[in-house]
Scaffold this motif. Structure first.
Motif, PDB file in Angstrom:
ATOM      1  N   TYR A  83      38.616  53.288  50.409  1.00  0.00           N
ATOM      2  CA  TYR A  83      38.275  54.037  49.193  1.00  0.00           C
ATOM      3  C   TYR A  83      37.091  53.347  48.525  1.00  0.00           C
ATOM      4  N   VAL A  84      35.960  54.044  48.458  1.00  0.00           N
ATOM      5  CA  VAL A  84      34.711  53.508  47.915  1.00  0.00           C
ATOM      6  C   VAL A  84      34.562  53.939  46.458  1.00  0.00           C
ATOM      7  N   ILE A  85      34.169  52.997  45.600  1.00  0.00           N
ATOM      8  CA  ILE A  85      33.984  53.274  44.172  1.00  0.00           C
ATOM      9  C   ILE A  85      32.500  53.254  43.850  1.00  0.00           C
ATOM     10  N   SER A  86      31.923  54.414  43.584  1.00  0.00           N
ATOM     11  CA  SER A  86      30.518  54.490  43.193  1.00  0.00           C
ATOM     12  C   SER A  86      30.332  53.909  41.792  1.00  0.00           C
ATOM     13  N   MET A  87      29.192  53.238  41.595  1.00  0.00           N
ATOM     14  CA  MET A  87      28.831  52.652  40.305  1.00  0.00           C
ATOM     15  C   MET A  87      29.910  51.699  39.776  1.00  0.00           C
ATOM     16  N   ALA A  88      30.460  50.875  40.665  1.00  0.00           N
ATOM     17  CA  ALA A  88      31.444  49.879  40.247  1.00  0.00           C
ATOM     18  C   ALA A  88      30.769  48.833  39.365  1.00  0.00           C
ATOM     19  N   GLN A  89      31.422  48.481  38.270  1.00  0.00           N
ATOM     20  CA  GLN A  89      30.839  47.546  37.309  1.00  0.00           C
ATOM     21  C   GLN A  89      31.642  46.261  37.152  1.00  0.00           C
ATOM     22  N   GLY A  90      32.932  46.287  37.489  1.00  0.00           N
ATOM     23  CA  GLY A  90      33.730  45.098  37.260  1.00  0.00           C
ATOM     24  C   GLY A  90      35.116  45.211  37.868  1.00  0.00           C
ATOM     25  N   GLU A  92      37.976  45.767  36.546  1.00  0.00           N
ATOM     26  CA  GLU A  92      38.784  46.898  36.072  1.00  0.00           C
ATOM     27  C   GLU A  92      38.612  48.122  36.948  1.00  0.00           C
ATOM     28  N   ASP A  93      37.398  48.344  37.455  1.00  0.00           N
ATOM     29  CA  ASP A  93      37.154  49.537  38.270  1.00  0.00           C
ATOM     30  C   ASP A  93      38.003  49.521  39.534  1.00  0.00           C
ATOM     31  N   LEU A  94      38.176  48.346  40.135  1.00  0.00           N
ATOM     32  CA  LEU A  94      38.976  48.261  41.359  1.00  0.00           C
ATOM     33  C   LEU A  94      40.472  48.294  41.049  1.00  0.00           C
ATOM     34  N   LEU A  95      40.888  47.687  39.940  1.00  0.00           N
ATOM     35  CA  LEU A  95      42.306  47.716  39.585  1.00  0.00           C
ATOM     36  C   LEU A  95      42.756  49.125  39.211  1.00  0.00           C
ATOM     37  N   ARG A  96      41.876  49.914  38.614  1.00  0.00           N
ATOM     38  CA  ARG A  96      42.232  51.308  38.306  1.00  0.00           C
ATOM     39  C   ARG A  96      42.523  52.079  39.590  1.00  0.00           C
ATOM     40  N   VAL A  97      41.689  51.885  40.605  1.00  0.00           N
ATOM     41  CA  VAL A  97      41.919  52.571  41.877  1.00  0.00           C
ATOM     42  C   VAL A  97      43.227  52.101  42.505  1.00  0.00           C
ATOM     43  N   ARG A 132      23.920  42.013  39.322  1.00  0.00           N
ATOM     44  CA  ARG A 132      25.221  41.573  38.792  1.00  0.00           C
ATOM     45  C   ARG A 132      26.292  41.458  39.879  1.00  0.00           C
ATOM     46  N   ALA A 133      26.032  42.002  41.071  1.00  0.00           N
ATOM     47  CA  ALA A 133      27.055  42.096  42.112  1.00  0.00           C
ATOM     48  C   ALA A 133      27.710  40.754  42.447  1.00  0.00           C
ATOM     49  N   PRO A 134      26.947  39.663  42.634  1.00  0.00           N
ATOM     50  CA  PRO A 134      27.609  38.392  42.956  1.00  0.00           C
ATOM     51  C   PRO A 134      28.613  37.951  41.886  1.00  0.00           C
ATOM     52  N   ALA A 135      28.235  38.109  40.617  1.00  0.00           N
ATOM     53  CA  ALA A 135      29.150  37.719  39.540  1.00  0.00           C
ATOM     54  C   ALA A 135      30.392  38.608  39.529  1.00  0.00           C
ATOM     55  N   VAL A 136      30.207  39.902  39.802  1.00  0.00           N
ATOM     56  CA  VAL A 136      31.350  40.831  39.846  1.00  0.00           C
ATOM     57  C   VAL A 136      32.284  40.458  40.996  1.00  0.00           C
ATOM     58  N   VAL A 137      31.697  40.155  42.162  1.00  0.00           N
ATOM     59  CA  VAL A 137      32.514  39.787  43.323  1.00  0.00           C
ATOM     60  C   VAL A 137      33.254  38.486  43.061  1.00  0.00           C
ATOM     61  N   ARG A 138      32.590  37.514  42.433  1.00  0.00           N
ATOM     62  CA  ARG A 138      33.237  36.243  42.105  1.00  0.00           C
ATOM     63  C   ARG A 138      34.430  36.480  41.172  1.00  0.00           C
ATOM     64  N   ALA A 139      34.225  37.272  40.115  1.00  0.00           N
ATOM     65  CA  ALA A 139      35.320  37.554  39.180  1.00  0.00           C
ATOM     66  C   ALA A 139      36.454  38.292  39.873  1.00  0.00           C
ATOM     67  N   LEU A 140      36.096  39.172  40.765  1.00  0.00           N
ATOM     68  CA  LEU A 140      37.091  39.956  41.493  1.00  0.00           C
ATOM     69  C   LEU A 140      37.970  39.066  42.368  1.00  0.00           C
ATOM     70  N   LEU A 141      37.323  38.189  43.126  1.00  0.00           N
ATOM     71  CA  LEU A 141      38.078  37.327  44.037  1.00  0.00           C
ATOM     72  C   LEU A 141      38.842  36.232  43.292  1.00  0.00           C
ATOM     73  N   ASP A 142      38.466  35.965  42.030  1.00  0.00           N
ATOM     74  CA  ASP A 142      39.187  34.998  41.214  1.00  0.00           C
ATOM     75  C   ASP A 142      40.345  35.635  40.445  1.00  0.00           C
ATOM     76  N   ASP A 143      40.385  36.965  40.394  1.00  0.00           N
ATOM     77  CA  ASP A 143      41.422  37.654  39.621  1.00  0.00           C
ATOM     78  C   ASP A 143      42.776  37.494  40.312  1.00  0.00           C
ATOM     79  N   PRO A 144      43.806  37.049  39.600  1.00  0.00           N
ATOM     80  CA  PRO A 144      45.099  36.773  40.256  1.00  0.00           C
ATOM     81  C   PRO A 144      45.745  38.010  40.870  1.00  0.00           C
TER      82      PRO A 144
END
Length: 510
Positions: A83-90, A92-97, A132-144
């Motif tokens: 499932y691909v999320i267009s215009m992902a910003q953070g 929250e966008d992945l947790l909503r999906v 911003r993508a690297p920072a978003v990916v870092r926050a994502l992979l750090d999210d418990p």
């Protein structure tokens, strides 16, 4: 086992935001923030029941996940698990999906171990998103909570990067460099997190959408360490028929792709460099990108004249009537302006009139300033010889310049009452681009090292020129008609035929 297709689902982040907000409102959860999403995903209570009052849009969004589960039950998980999320910003966008998928029974992050039958893939598209993508990916992979999703998927994560919107947003040169840097940084973050990352390249057929390169060259141009035997690429438009329409060609296309992927995995162009040479290359690219961006942005986004020329002198408005393309010209619900027009028609319109503007606007100014310094010109020539990324970039610009025809473009602008003075300014930028490319290649003519392509363009152009002239005549007749005139329908049909003919003749249009 073996499937005819592996289905990817995709929707805009805003769609999921509205759907989750509607569900939360119906069950009395209040405002949806990151903590609420985490709490619900690590809990067990379902949110959506058969009698919960929801609007039609939210029901449709939930239905997508329900259908994905049905497909998996019949054909197996692999048949529909992305499932691909267009215009992902953070995050929250992945947790909503994930929350929406949980409601369909695809995800259970509360179990031990966590269970998930879906890969959630963020898509980074604009220049700002890529930065911003690297920072978003870092926050994502750090999210418990998201780490539980990653664990459930075997410590694997897919990331999609978009070529179309970044080039439309910033121009070819800044977008290409931002894509390169984003891939490097995302791969490094995944390594440090112990994650196996797959980069999904959202390319199209045009140079402005990442296409225009031979497969082997495009793969070689990717940053070292970002492939590692795994790559995913979109093929769109006429590229599908060109590369996969006949069985022998399809076999050859796959063979070249596999070979290129393996070669990229086991070779590194940097081993042939002198100490400090790569750093100098990167400094030049930073400078070129910084100089090209304001030229492109000032003309395309800050001044309405370019967009008005697109509407007035190209057949972009006719795309909506001839069903040429997979999606509407404008994004749904947006005003019809530069920000809302999709990348495909943006590229397609300029290709039809043979101006190819998105691929060289800003490039000429940046390169001309650089080659004015003898030491920098020598460095650019060295970059073109040893750096696959820069050689590929230069090759794509060179190919587009060879296909550009200022005389044909002027005929469109003149006969369809466009801004001739603006075209003159654009023509100057085009000539700057050609001069700079020839200087860096140290040659007298474009495509001197590609006799097959040069001959092919020379062979096709005499057949495309009459179609262009016919299209100008048809567009002019249509523009003279009042709105709603019955004569417009047969004209649209004829224009559609010329659209297809010019696209087939020029290629790299999808």
């Amino acid at each position: 086992g073996l499937h005819a297709f592996l289905l990817d689902a995709r929707d805009h982040a805003d769609v999921h935001t509205k759907a989750v907000a509607a569900i939360a409102g119906s069950v009395g959860l209040g405002e949806v923030d990151l903590e609420l999403l985490r709490r619900e995903l690590t809990g067990r209570r379902p949110l959506v029941g058969p009698h919960l009052p929801l609007d039609d849009d939210t029901r449709r969004t939930l239905d997508v996940f329900a259908v994905m589960r049905q497909i998996q039950q019949v054909l197996g998980e692999a048949a529909a698990c992305t499932y691909v999320i267009s215009m992902a910003q953070g995050t929250e966008d992945l947790l909503r999906v994930l929350l929406l998928a949980r409601e369909a029974g695809l995800v259970d992050l509360a179990s031990e171990p966590p269970q998930s039958a879906i890969d959630v893939v963020p898509l980074f598209e604009t220049l700002g998103d890529l930065d911003r993508a690297p920072a978003v990916v870092r926050a994502l992979l750090d999210d418990p909570v998201y780490r539980r999703q990653v664990d459930a998927r075997g410590r694997r994560q897919e990331i999609m990067i978009g070529y179309s919107d970044s080039a439309k947003d910033a121009g070819l040169l800044p977008a290409a460099w931002a894509l390169y840097r984003a891939q490097e940084e995302i791969a490094a973050i995944a390594d440090s997190s112990g994650i196996e990352v797959t980069l999904f390249h959202g390319r199209g057929g045009t140079v402005g959408r990442g296409g225009g390169s031979p497969v082997w060259r495009a793969l070689a141009a990717l940053p070292p360490g970002t492939v590692r035997g795994r790559i995913k690429i979109t093929e769109q438009g006429e590229i599908i028929s060109q590369q996969f329409g006949l069985l022998p060609i399809a076999e050859r296309s796959l063979e070249v792709t596999v070979a290129g992927t393996l070669m990229h995995t086991f070779a590194d162009w940097r081993t042939a460099l002198a100490p400090g040479e790569e750093a100098r290359f990167r400094e030049v690219m930073e400078r070129l990108s910084a100089e090209a961006l304001p030229v492109y942005r000032s003309l395309v986004h800050d001044d309405p004249a370019i967009f008005e020329m697109l509407l007035q002198t190209t057949p972009v408005k006719e795309l909506a009537h001839v069903q040429f393309g997979s999606r509407p010209v404008y994004r749904e619900g947006a005003s019809q302006g530069m920000e809302s027009i999709r990348a495909i028609p943006w590229m397609f319109g300029w290709t039809q009139i043979r101006l190819m503007l998105p691929a060289w606007l800003g490039v000429g100014t940046a390169l001309e300033r650089a080659i004015a310094e003898p030491a920098t010109l020598d460095l650019l020539r060295r970059m073109a010889k040893v750096w696959p990324f820069f050689d590929d970039f230069l090759g794509k610009v060179e190919m587009v310049c060879a296909k550009t025809d200022l005389e044909i473009a002027r005929a469109y602008v003149t006969h369809l009452e466009g801004d001739v003075q603006l075209l003159d300014r654009l023509a100057d930028e085009f000539r700057r681009t050609v001069r700079a490319v020839l200087a860096i290649r140290d040659t007298q003519d474009l495509l001197m090292d590609n006799e097959v392509l040069r001959t092919s363009i020379a062979l096709r152009n005499p057949y495309v020129d009459p179609l262009s002239l016919l299209q100008i005549s048809l567009l002019r007749r249509k523009r003279e008609l009042p709105d709603g005139a019955p004569e417009a329908k047969p004209l649209d049909d004829a224009i559609g035929t010329t659209l297809n003919g010019v696209a087939q003749g020029l290629r790299n249009t999808g």
